[in-house]
Design a protein around this motif. Structure first.
Motif, PDB file in Angstrom:
ATOM      1  N   GLN A 193       7.643   5.135  10.730  1.00 21.07           N
ATOM      2  CA  GLN A 193       6.202   4.984  10.590  1.00 21.07           C
ATOM      3  C   GLN A 193       5.525   6.211  11.157  1.00 21.07           C
ATOM      4  OE1 GLN A 193       4.555   1.383  12.251  1.00 21.07           O
ATOM      5  NE2 GLN A 193       2.752   1.534  10.931  1.00 21.07           N
ATOM      6  N   GLU A 196       1.887   3.381   6.639  1.00 22.12           N
ATOM      7  CA  GLU A 196       2.643   2.154   6.744  1.00 22.12           C
ATOM      8  C   GLU A 196       4.109   2.442   7.063  1.00 22.12           C
ATOM      9  OE1 GLU A 196       0.049  -0.646   3.663  1.00 22.12           O
ATOM     10  OE2 GLU A 196       2.147  -0.190   3.250  1.00 22.12           O
ATOM     11  N   ARG A 197       4.769   1.462   7.638  1.00 18.48           N
ATOM     12  CA  ARG A 197       6.197   1.594   7.907  1.00 18.48           C
ATOM     13  C   ARG A 197       6.940   1.629   6.579  1.00 18.48           C
ATOM     14  NH1 ARG A 197       8.723  -1.925  12.748  1.00 18.48           N
ATOM     15  NH2 ARG A 197       6.839  -0.984  13.654  1.00 18.48           N
TER      16      ARG A 197
END
Length: 114
Positions: free
Chosen positions: A39, A44-45
């Protein structure tokens, strides 16, 4: 409860290499899959790489040919070898394991900078 502890992050110049480790607090035999996510700030991850209990691997397109995921069941550890690092690889890298439950590590920072 399983604990996953990542290590190996740090500061590296573009083109350099790092090897991340994810050590589990018990045997990893029962994990159907183990993965590395990352991340970056403001993003976003995302999935980086995964490896199944049978040894099958998959990678994000952005890291194919540069990163290699592996597992050492005897050491209860999963590795992520990262070569030819780019500025855009800068992120916190998280280890993930799945069996009946899902487990996450607390992450290790990788910074690629000149």
């Amino acid at each position: 409860q399983v604990q996953l502890v990542e290590s190996g992050g740090g500061l590296v110049q573009p083109g350099g290499s790092l090897r991340l480790s994810c050590a589990a607090s018990r045997s990893i035999f029962s994990f159907n899959v183990m993965r590395w996510y990352r991340q970056a700030p403001g993003k976003e991850r995302e999935l980086v790489a995964g490896i199944t209990s049978g040894g099958s691997t998959n990678y994000a397109d952005s890291v194919k040919g540069r990163f290699t995921i592996s597992r050492d069941n005897a050491k209860n550890t999963v590795f992520l070898q990262m070569n030819s690092l780019k500025l855009e690889d800068t992120a916190v890298y998280y280890c993930y394991a799945a069996e009946l439950r899902l487990y996450w590590g607390q992450g290790t920072q990788v910074t690629v900078s000149s």
